[in-house]
Write a protein that holds these residues in place. Structure first.
Motif, PDB file in Angstrom:
ATOM      1  N   PRO A 187     -17.199 -17.669  15.153  1.00 35.11           N
ATOM      2  CA  PRO A 187     -16.229 -18.701  14.766  1.00 35.11           C
ATOM      3  C   PRO A 187     -16.606 -19.340  13.428  1.00 35.11           C
ATOM      4  O   PRO A 187     -17.771 -19.588  13.148  1.00 35.11           O
ATOM      5  N   GLY A 188     -15.581 -19.492  12.577  1.00 38.21           N
ATOM      6  CA  GLY A 188     -15.812 -20.137  11.288  1.00 38.21           C
ATOM      7  C   GLY A 188     -16.268 -19.203  10.193  1.00 38.21           C
ATOM      8  O   GLY A 188     -16.318 -19.593   9.022  1.00 38.21           O
ATOM      9  N   ALA A 189     -16.640 -17.958  10.538  1.00 38.40           N
ATOM     10  CA  ALA A 189     -17.068 -17.007   9.485  1.00 38.40           C
ATOM     11  C   ALA A 189     -15.855 -16.663   8.620  1.00 38.40           C
ATOM     12  O   ALA A 189     -14.732 -16.660   9.110  1.00 38.40           O
ATOM     13  N   PRO A 190     -16.078 -16.392   7.304  1.00 35.89           N
ATOM     14  CA  PRO A 190     -14.918 -16.065   6.459  1.00 35.89           C
ATOM     15  C   PRO A 190     -14.251 -14.785   6.976  1.00 35.89           C
ATOM     16  O   PRO A 190     -14.934 -13.852   7.385  1.00 35.89           O
ATOM     17  N   LEU A 191     -12.903 -14.779   6.945  1.00 36.98           N
ATOM     18  CA  LEU A 191     -12.179 -13.603   7.436  1.00 36.98           C
ATOM     19  C   LEU A 191     -12.288 -12.474   6.422  1.00 36.98           C
ATOM     20  O   LEU A 191     -12.356 -12.718   5.215  1.00 36.98           O
ATOM     21  N   PRO A 192     -12.279 -11.222   6.912  1.00 32.59           N
ATOM     22  CA  PRO A 192     -12.368 -10.082   5.982  1.00 32.59           C
ATOM     23  C   PRO A 192     -11.221 -10.103   4.969  1.00 32.59           C
ATOM     24  O   PRO A 192     -10.141 -10.615   5.240  1.00 32.59           O
ATOM     25  N   ALA A 193     -11.507  -9.511   3.818  1.00 33.02           N
ATOM     26  CA  ALA A 193     -10.501  -9.526   2.741  1.00 33.02           C
ATOM     27  C   ALA A 193      -9.456  -8.429   2.957  1.00 33.02           C
ATOM     28  O   ALA A 193      -9.602  -7.567   3.804  1.00 33.02           O
ATOM     29  N   ARG A 194      -8.394  -8.506   2.153  1.00 32.39           N
ATOM     30  CA  ARG A 194      -7.336  -7.488   2.175  1.00 32.39           C
ATOM     31  C   ARG A 194      -7.402  -6.701   0.872  1.00 32.39           C
ATOM     32  O   ARG A 194      -7.847  -7.226  -0.140  1.00 32.39           O
ATOM     33  N   ALA A 195      -6.885  -5.491   0.914  1.00 34.45           N
ATOM     34  CA  ALA A 195      -6.760  -4.730  -0.347  1.00 34.45           C
ATOM     35  C   ALA A 195      -5.268  -4.579  -0.637  1.00 34.45           C
ATOM     36  O   ALA A 195      -4.506  -4.159   0.231  1.00 34.45           O
ATOM     37  N   ILE A 196      -4.847  -4.953  -1.851  1.00 35.80           N
ATOM     38  CA  ILE A 196      -3.446  -4.760  -2.240  1.00 35.80           C
ATOM     39  C   ILE A 196      -3.438  -3.616  -3.240  1.00 35.80           C
ATOM     40  O   ILE A 196      -3.893  -3.751  -4.373  1.00 35.80           O
ATOM     41  N   LEU A 197      -2.948  -2.460  -2.780  1.00 35.84           N
ATOM     42  CA  LEU A 197      -3.096  -1.238  -3.575  1.00 35.84           C
ATOM     43  C   LEU A 197      -1.764  -0.822  -4.177  1.00 35.84           C
ATOM     44  O   LEU A 197      -0.690  -1.081  -3.626  1.00 35.84           O
ATOM     45  N   SER A 198      -1.862  -0.105  -5.295  1.00 38.14           N
ATOM     46  CA  SER A 198      -0.649   0.408  -5.936  1.00 38.14           C
ATOM     47  C   SER A 198      -0.242   1.711  -5.254  1.00 38.14           C
ATOM     48  O   SER A 198      -1.056   2.625  -5.113  1.00 38.14           O
ATOM     49  N   MET A 199       1.042   1.779  -4.836  1.00 35.10           N
ATOM     50  CA  MET A 199       1.504   3.002  -4.154  1.00 35.10           C
ATOM     51  C   MET A 199       1.485   4.195  -5.090  1.00 35.10           C
ATOM     52  O   MET A 199       1.277   5.319  -4.669  1.00 35.10           O
ATOM     53  N   THR A 200       1.727   3.943  -6.366  1.00 33.73           N
ATOM     54  CA  THR A 200       1.686   5.065  -7.323  1.00 33.73           C
ATOM     55  C   THR A 200       0.286   5.642  -7.369  1.00 33.73           C
ATOM     56  O   THR A 200       0.088   6.853  -7.340  1.00 33.73           O
ATOM     57  N   GLY A 201      -0.704   4.741  -7.434  1.00 33.88           N
ATOM     58  CA  GLY A 201      -2.085   5.208  -7.422  1.00 33.88           C
ATOM     59  C   GLY A 201      -2.377   6.014  -6.173  1.00 33.88           C
ATOM     60  O   GLY A 201      -2.949   7.105  -6.226  1.00 33.88           O
ATOM     61  N   LEU A 202      -1.934   5.484  -5.018  1.00 33.80           N
ATOM     62  CA  LEU A 202      -2.191   6.171  -3.751  1.00 33.80           C
ATOM     63  C   LEU A 202      -1.585   7.571  -3.765  1.00 33.80           C
ATOM     64  O   LEU A 202      -2.180   8.516  -3.257  1.00 33.80           O
ATOM     65  N   SER A 203      -0.390   7.693  -4.367  1.00 37.16           N
ATOM     66  CA  SER A 203       0.250   9.009  -4.351  1.00 37.16           C
ATOM     67  C   SER A 203      -0.540  10.015  -5.183  1.00 37.16           C
ATOM     68  O   SER A 203      -0.413  11.210  -4.996  1.00 37.16           O
ATOM     69  N   HIS A 204      -1.339   9.507  -6.111  1.00 35.86           N
ATOM     70  CA  HIS A 204      -2.213  10.415  -6.893  1.00 35.86           C
ATOM     71  C   HIS A 204      -3.615  10.462  -6.306  1.00 35.86           C
ATOM     72  O   HIS A 204      -4.519  11.039  -6.895  1.00 35.86           O
ATOM     73  N   GLY A 205      -3.796   9.802  -5.143  1.00 33.46           N
ATOM     74  CA  GLY A 205      -5.089   9.867  -4.466  1.00 33.46           C
ATOM     75  C   GLY A 205      -6.153   8.978  -5.066  1.00 33.46           C
ATOM     76  O   GLY A 205      -7.337   9.209  -4.860  1.00 33.46           O
ATOM     77  N   VAL A 206      -5.755   7.942  -5.825  1.00 34.99           N
ATOM     78  CA  VAL A 206      -6.777   7.042  -6.370  1.00 34.99           C
ATOM     79  C   VAL A 206      -6.481   5.603  -5.945  1.00 34.99           C
ATOM     80  O   VAL A 206      -5.349   5.258  -5.618  1.00 34.99           O
ATOM     81  N   ILE A 207      -7.525   4.784  -5.969  1.00 31.47           N
ATOM     82  CA  ILE A 207      -7.379   3.390  -5.554  1.00 31.47           C
ATOM     83  C   ILE A 207      -7.204   2.546  -6.811  1.00 31.47           C
ATOM     84  O   ILE A 207      -8.064   2.539  -7.688  1.00 31.47           O
TER      85      ILE A 207
END
Length: 1601
Positions: free
Chosen positions: A712-732
């Motif tokens: 309880p109270g520990a910082p929540l894990p972060a999120r990654a907001i990724l570009s779909m174009t990048g994903l379609s080329h297999g890169v982050i």
């Protein structure tokens, strides 16, 4: 919807509950959107009045009514906890509860999609809506209703100049054109075109427009068009500046339904103006302005289609010239701006060590034994009934004792005393329903104790279950012969009438064993189950379906099972005596690992919530957590969403006891929003943010990673907001600039204890990825699957992977297991998953995730259209690349317009957000897609149905133009320089010799008497009447095979004399005038022909009109009479009456017929003299015929040509007085007429005549006659052969029994003016081989307008040869021979031996130079029986010279040739002809007029049609033509109308695959719509005119985008 302004939180509790109930009904699809809004308004009505004057309506409500509001971007469902979103949720109650598939809810994404669509609105085209026929009873009578024209106007056509009122904004314009297109049947829209509409100006949206006349349709068959579209339908379309829009024909063609000749045919040799006036007098040409004909809805639709195609395609095609021989697919060049991975190589990630806990058991069975003995009363499992109340609780003691009983029974009590049916290590299927976890637990542990291997599978519901045969494959590959089940389940299984369990499709034979306690035997005191320490033997097999639908069994060893339980216990920190609520399927995956195995190891009390309970009461699992103070819950996003939907402010539910909420599909990138939204709602009920634990799993690697329960109270894990174009080329790439195409992903925690993980490239060798690259997660751990049971080949690639580094060297010895999950390692060694391998679509080198596309499609307001959010996305391979297909279930109440608009918006959204084109979008009726056991869509079965054409969509949209970007570059034709050098180059490069061939010499006739006798046919007949008067020349048979009429030489001569006398007596009929012979096939026709010759008149044979179809057939007769300027008509009494009847008067002007002479009862008179022409070059007769392009041509045949042709046929077929031949042909033109009327008189053989129409009532007539008269030579047409093949194919045994024997037939010649139909002749030969027909007997003849008989397979020449040519080369006018069975090969058969006296040469139609024998060119012919010329009125000499007396541009410029208008080639064969030389064979490929010039290449319609007819079993006949560079395919549907839309993708696929062409329009019509002439040839131009004039009444017209 004013009630949006109500603040729901201020309403009384019971009203809020009612609203929540409604929301649930809507989300379940149990109520329509309309019903929902109605009921909701009713509930809120009392509170509206109080709030109305307080709250101003939200800004986006103040929109003009009409469809434009429907497509305005609406805020999507919101999950954030801010007050503004709270307000929005209350205003938009139905949005959050839309019938969405809840795996994919994301507000951010919904808003992104709406923004992308809004951006599109500015430039959006009006897509042409498909035309669909309503069933007959919906069609309205013409006087009741004039439906609006269903074509939405295209952008190129401006509103008429008189239009008043303000300019519309583009989006109201777009919406009206999308909404306003009515989908009435084309029949009813054709009716509407007859009446002219009042010109009416479009009015601004706010003004009232008078409603259209009320249709007599049921209300759903016409959705009300918007005001603007309605005004458009009534306004005149006047193109600006009086110039017609591009590519739209300015002439509305009229059409008669007749087959032989369209009334709008062009008469070759007539001047244009004259042809129009003589033929178009009945055509009612309504044109408005000088633009689109009002009747031509089709033209407008095609114009719209062309407009949609004008948008440039995304990947630019690079320039290059396409080589003839090489099949080069355009490979889109790599974009230099493509993001590339830049990080360092990844280092494998290690999980924390697996701790050793002293009391962990040596085997899982030992744990059960321990708890059964020491904690017997402790609860192990609570099962719920259908209402969600506890049904029974199984204690550890009961579980242990029953499992031991079952183990004893399995090992000792199944067979007879001496034989043991089950031995340790055997595989056993476990078949238990989801509602009965207790029986499953006992069966599973009983198998473990008996050391047999359990294989849990789903309960089969019917023989046709989705994937049933694949489950059979699993059982087969695992060698399962025994199935355990419960008594209740066994009763419910489908049975045969005798009461046995049905044999399921593809399943091995199974023995069924019931495991209820009463059937189990208590073991003797001394019997104890053997519990060894966990080893590497297989413990159980879990099923797994691959992307292709194959079901394989993942074998898990005893030690892996135990280690996995230990790792889960450590990661999840399980303690003894905890309570766990499990909503997942307990037979596999997380439900089995946590809820059945780990729970027993840790003495956890599991509460199992079946799927059926969740459907009835979605909140049941939350209530169970609350009641039992459960510490752990095991759920999917779907369960979170359902609980949230059903959440009714229950103040008494508390989730504070939960320390861990495991989200099983937390690896799905779209799970984030469900988790957030759930937390939002239930945080008030004690749910702590740190307890949500997403995890990543796969059947092969088992648990890959799980988020550990937080402090309880520990910082929540972060999120990654990724570009779909990048994903379609297999890169982050972190998405910063374009928020519309971003994907938010949550981590799935850390690697499991004791495991090692790394990321490798998903395809090719397992090379380690870079840190910013997406790859497949591979795991090395003792707690994973071992193999695919029984499939050693596939196992190696998945379970024994050794990753390699950039240089290709392995990183170590230890094998890893491929998990099938795609992801990356984030900061702090957190694992992120962005998709699954099985959902990967690889299009043009870019990767797209099926789930992402589903999410985008769902974000496009699916509430009106998609049933329960059921959408399937998959890819099919067409033309060397993957193509994306989306199939969705359509709500029963969705209107045609809504569906079409949703489809077009999905196209745009996916195009904007994913930058990928869709190939096909299909909507199927609700509940018709194959289902998985838990109700999801069975993707591989859906794909299979799509490819087989068995999906039966109710709406379909194909967009091949935008997504097929790898088409070969169009060929640029090189200018051809003509000169002597060209032929040398041609010889050296392309062909070994000049392509020419000749028949044998006709030879000279020495005997002058014979020359005199045979110079004119009239003299031959007189000579035969004197020398052999009683020799029978003709026998005419009726349908019963009885000779109804015969003619000997003298009888024929006398009948001809009677007719000649009658002609000479009439004043006004002079020598040399044309006389029309209008007779049914028979001897009257022959007598009338010779009567004309005796009288010095020129006969013109014409097919009589069909008495039942005068309106269609009489205009053709009239036209030939007018064009030939006939002075007289010779006919029978019956036909004379028809020509003068009232029915005829309705079609043509009967007062202007020439003289009609009825020849039935003429007096016996002899003419004073028998006319003898002054020379043989005089015209003997005129031959009129309609070509397949709808061209009516009459050619002049001289006396010299007649005798040369008859002599040539006599020599080729060895015809003498003693011979008999049978003719089953139409006797009105071409070679059919020559054989029927002329050949017997010349050669003296006997002709048995069978009118082809008699075969329709008596199929066996022709074959029976051949057998009865022992005929050696017969002539027929393709239509006769087709009738026999289709009608008698299955009756050969019956024919044999009746004594039909065809062994006498030496040659059966098919007479035609087209490429030989090899498939038909081959199947005919094969079918009737049993009746003694020689395979060598069937051959073909070939003739054309300029020469009626060029080839005819006689009795002396070599057998016709068959060659296989490469179709790709043929399109380039090259001939390249290939082996039989080569890809893209086309079999062609020689068109018969060239007749004596005939020479042919192959010529380039453009340059008129001779070609080498490896080129395709026009066939030119030189022979004494060439026709003299066209019969013209104004004597257009240029056409005459061009076609009949033309010369080569070089080579041999002296010879005069006639151009046949057919393309072909000559090949020298290995065979020898009668003179001993090698035989030159002539191959006819097709008519030059009919070829389609597309993409710079030459296509022959028959090739495309052959492919189309093969595409689906329901396609009967098909025809293709082009319209403004669009390829139009018309297919006749032989099946039921529900198959109609299945044909659209199949036709598009097959033409793209085999011909590299994109079909522009697919038209599905009823059988018999494609017009076919008497020779069995398709009249494609006639069909084209009917299509453009909207006269086909199609079942469905699809305009491919």
């Amino acid at each position: 919807m004013a009630e949006r302004g109500v603040d729901v939180s201020a309403l009384p509790q019971e009203v809020r509950e009612q609203l929540a109930e409604l929301d649930l009904e809507l989300s379940e699809g149990d109520i329509t959107q309309k019903g929902y809004e109605k009921k909701r308004a009713k509930v809120l009505a009392p509170y509206l009045t109080q709030t109305q004057n307080l709250a101003p309506p939200p800004a986006y409500d103040a929109q003009s009514p009409g469809p434009s509001s429907a497509s305005a971007p609406e805020p999507g469902p919101s999950n954030s906890s801010s007050s503004s979103s709270r307000h929005r949720r209350t205003r938009h109650p139905h949005r959050s509860s839309g019938t969405r598939d809840e795996r994919y809810r994301s507000d951010i994404h919904t808003e992104a999609v709406q923004a992308a669509l809004a951006k599109h609105k500015e430039e959006k085209m009006a897509l042409p809506m498909p035309t669909k026929r309503r069933s007959a009873y919906v069609q309205s009578p013409v006087d009741n209703c004039t439906p609006p024209d269903s074509s939405s106007s295209s952008d190129d056509e401006a509103v008429s100049s008189e239009s008043t009122g303000p300019q519309q904004s583009p989006d109201t314009w777009i919406n009206s054109s999308l909404h306003g297109s009515s989908t009435s049947s084309s029949a009813s829209s054709t009716l509407s075109h007859g009446e002219s509409r009042p010109t009416q100006a479009p009015q601004p949206q706010s003004q009232q427009v008078p409603p259209p006349p009320t249709p007599a349709h049921p209300p759903h068959s016409h959705s009300q068009p918007s005001a603007l579209a309605e005004a458009f339908a009534q306004a005149r379309i006047d193109p600006v500046g009086g110039v017609g829009p591009p590519d739209v024909p300015s002439q509305a063609q009229a059409r008669g339904s007749r087959v032989d000749l369209p009334p709008n045919a062009v008469v070759r040799g007539m001047s244009r103006g004259q042809s129009r006036s003589s033929m178009m007098e009945t055509a009612d040409v309504r044109r408005v302005g000088r633009g689109v004909p009002v009747s031509s809805r089709v033209s407008t639709k095609i114009q719209q289609l062309l407009n949609t195609l004008k948008r440039p395609k995304r990947p630019p095609l690079s320039e290059y010239f396409m080589d003839d021989q090489e099949e080069i697919v355009e490979v889109p060049q790599a974009d230099p701006n493509t993001p590339k991975p830049e990080g360092r190589q990844i280092i494998p990630v290690k999980g924390e060590p697996l701790g050793v806990v002293s009391n962990w058991p040596p085997a899982l069975q030992a744990a059960l034994a321990r708890w059964g003995a020491t904690q017997g009363k402790s609860p192990a499992l609570t099962a719920l009934d259908i209402t969600g109340k506890p049904l029974y609780t199984l204690t550890f003691g009961k579980l242990w004792s029953r499992s031991v009983k079952l183990a004893y029974t399995l090992l000792n009590k199944l067979g007879t005393k001496n034989e043991q049916i089950l031995k340790p290590g055997d595989r056993v299927a476990l078949v238990y329903p989801n509602s009965d976890p207790g029986m499953f637990w006992v069966a599973f542990y009983g198998c473990l104790l008996a050391e047999v291997i359990p294989v849990p599978i789903e309960v089969p519901l019917s023989r046709k279950d989705a994937g049933s045969s694949q489950v059979g494959f699993l059982l087969g590959s695992c060698g399962v012969g025994l199935a355990l089940t419960s008594e209740i389940c066994l009763k419910g299984l489908p049975k045969t009438p005798t009461g046995e369990i049905l044999q399921f499709k593809g399943w091995p034979r199974l023995k069924w064993v019931v495991t209820d306690s009463k059937y189990l035997t208590k073991p003797s005191k001394d019997w104890q189950p053997h519990i060894p320490t966990a080893n590497t033997d297989t413990a159980y097999i879990e099923y797994k379906a691959s992307k292709e639908g194959t079901v394989m069994g993942v074998a898990v060893s005893k030690v892996a099972m135990l280690t996995h339980c230990q790792a889960l216990s450590q990661a999840c920190n399980y303690c003894e005596g905890e309570t766990l609520v499990n909503v997942l399927d307990f037979k596999k995956d997380m439900g089995l690992w946590h809820g059945v195995l780990t729970s027993v190891m840790n003495r956890i009390h599991t509460i199992s919530v079946p799927y059926a309970v969740m459907k009835a009461c979605p909140l049941s699992w939350v209530q169970r957590v609350h009641i039992h103070k459960a510490r752990v819950a095991l759920v999917k996003c779907r369960d979170l969403h359902w609980a949230m939907m059903a959440h009714r402010d229950q103040r008494d539910t508390s989730l504070a006891s939960l320390r861990m909420l495991i989200v099983a599909d937390g690896a799905n990138p779209w799970s984030v929003s469900s988790c957030d939204a759930f937390l939002n709602v239930f945080q008030a009920h004690g749910l702590k943010p740190e307890v949500i634990c997403p995890c990543a799993t796969s059947p092969e690697a088992m648990t890959v990673a799980i988020r550990r329960p937080g402090v309880p109270g520990a910082p929540l894990p972060a999120r990654a907001i990724l570009s779909m174009t990048g994903l379609s080329h297999g890169v982050i790439r972190v998405n910063t600039e374009d928020k519309n195409s971003a994907l938010t992903v949550q981590d799935v925690g850390h690697v499991m204890p004791g495991a090692l993980m790394c990321i490798v490239k998903p395809d090719g060798p397992p090379m380690l990825c870079k840190t910013d690259e997406i790859g497949e997660i591979v795991v090395n751990s003792r707690a994973g699957g071992n193999m695919y049971y029984g499939l050693h080949g596939v196992t190696k690639n998945t379970f024994e992977v050794i990753p390699v580094n950039a240089s290709g060297t392995p990183i170590g010895e230890i094998p890893f297991v491929r998990s099938g999950l795609l992801g990356f390692v984030g900061p702090g060694s957190l694992i992120f998953v962005v998709g699954k391998n099985e959902g990967l679509l690889l299009v043009s080198g870019r990767r797209h995730n099926a789930d992402d596309l589903v999410a985008t499609a769902l974000a496009v307001e699916p509430v009106k259209t998609v049933y329960r959010g059921r959408i399937a996305v998959f890819s099919v391979t067409v033309f060397y690349d993957e193509r994306i297909v989306i199939v969705a279930e359509q709500r029963p109440d969705a209107s045609e317009e809504d569906s079409f608009q949703w489809m077009s918006r999905v196209l745009q959204a996916i195009d904007s957000i994913h930058q990928v084109g869709l190939y096909c979008l299909a909507l199927v009726p609700a509940n018709t897609l194959p289902k998985t056991p838990l109700g999801g869509i069975h993707i591989s079965d859906t794909k299979q149905l799509f490819l087989e054409g068995a999906l039966h969509p109710c709406n379909i949209l194909m967009c091949p133009h935008t997504c097929v970007t790898n088409m070969p570059k169009p060929r640029q034709k090189q200018p051809v320089g003509v000169g002597p050098a060209s032929i040398m180059v041609g010889n050296l490069v392309a062909g070994k010799r000049i392509a020419q061939a000749a028949g044998r010499d006709l030879g000279l006739i020495e005997d002058q008497d014979l020359v005199r006798k045979h110079q004119f046919l009239t003299e031959a007949l007189q000579w035969r009447a004197q020398t052999d008067p009683d020799h029978t020349l003709y026998v005419l048979l009726n349908a019963k095979g009885v000779a109804v009429c015969t003619a000997t030489c003298v009888q024929l001569h006398k009948r001809a004399e009677k007719i000649a006398a009658a002609l000479m007596e009439r004043s006004g009929i002079n020598i040399g005038e044309n006389v029309v012979l209008l007779y049914p096939p028979g001897i009257d026709l022959i007598a009338a022909f010779y009567g004309c010759l005796y009288a010095g008149c020129i006969p013109v044979t014409v097919r009589p009109p069909h008495p039942q179809n005068l309106s269609a057939t009489l205009p053709t007769v009239r036209m030939i009479i007018d064009v030939s300027k006939a002075a007289c008509i010779l006919t029978t009494q019956v036909l004379t009456k028809i020509l003068r009847s009232k029915e005829a008067a309705a079609t043509v002007n009967i007062k202007t017929w020439p003289i009609i002479i009825d020849t039935d009862d003429l007096p016996r008179k002899r003419p004073p003299t028998i006319y003898k022409p002054p020379n043989a070059e005089m015209i003997a007769y005129l031959d009129f015929s309609v070509s397949t392009t709808g061209m009516l041509t009459g050619v002049k045949i001289s006396h010299a040509a007649v005798s040369a042709l008859c002599r040539s046929i006599k020599l080729q077929c060895e015809l003498y007085s003693s011979r008999q031949i049978t003719i089953c042909l139409d006797p009105y033109c071409g070679l059919g007429f020559v054989l029927w009327c002329l050949a017997s008189v010349y050669s003296g053989h006997q002709s048995i005549l069978i009118p082809p129409m008699e075969l329709e009532s008596s199929l066996t007539l022709w074959l029976g006659t051949l057998s009865q008269y022992r005929i050696r030579d017969t002539f027929c047409s393709y239509s006769v052969m087709e009738l026999c093949t289709k009608g008698l194919g299955g009756q050969t045994d019956m024919l044999k029994a009746r004594g039909v024997n065809l062994s006498c037939v030496r040659s059966c010649v098919v007479v035609a003016e087209e490429r030989p139909r090899l498939a038909l002749t081959h199947s005919f030969s094969k079918l009737f081989k049993d009746l003694g027909l020689s395979m060598r007997a069937v051959s073909t003849a070939f003739g054309s307008r300029v020469n009626l008989a060029i080839c005819l397979q006689g009795t002396t020449g070599p057998d016709p040869s068959t060659v296989y040519v490469d179709m790709k080369s043929l399109r380039h006018d090259r001939v390249r021979l290939v082996e039989r069975g080569a890809p893209q090969s086309l079999p062609l058969v020689e068109s018969g031996t060239i007749l004596p006296g005939v020479r042919v040469i192959i010529v380039n139609p453009e340059t008129r130079g001779p070609l080498g024998d490896s080129h395709l060119g026009e066939i030119w012919v030189n022979s004494p029986h060439n026709a003299t010329g066209y019969y013209t009125i104004y004597g257009e000499e240029n056409l005459q010279a061009d076609h009949f007396n033309t010369k080569l541009s070089f080579g041999d410029p002296q010879t005069l040739w006639a151009r046949t208008g057919y393309l072909g080639f000559v090949k020298r064969t290995e065979l020898t002809d009668s003179s001993g030389d090698r035989h030159d064979a002539l191959f006819v490929v097709g008519s030059l007029d009919e070829t389609l010039e597309l993409r710079g290449l030459r296509y022959h319609p028959i090739d495309i049609e052959t492919s189309v007819s093969r595409a689906h079993r329901s396609i009967g006949e098909s025809a293709v033509f082009t319209w403004t560079n669009l390829l139009v395919v018309v297919a006749e549907l032989c099946g039921s109308e529900q198959d109609a839309l299945d044909l659209v993708p199949l036709v598009t696929n097959v033409v793209l695959e085999e011909h590299h062409l994109i079909v522009g329009v697919v038209v599905i019509v009823d059988p018999g719509v494609i017009p076919i002439n008497s020779r069995g040839e398709k009249q494609r131009m006639h069909l084209r005119d009917s299509f453009l004039a909207d006269q086909l009444d199609p079942i469905y017209v699809a305009y491919n985008m």
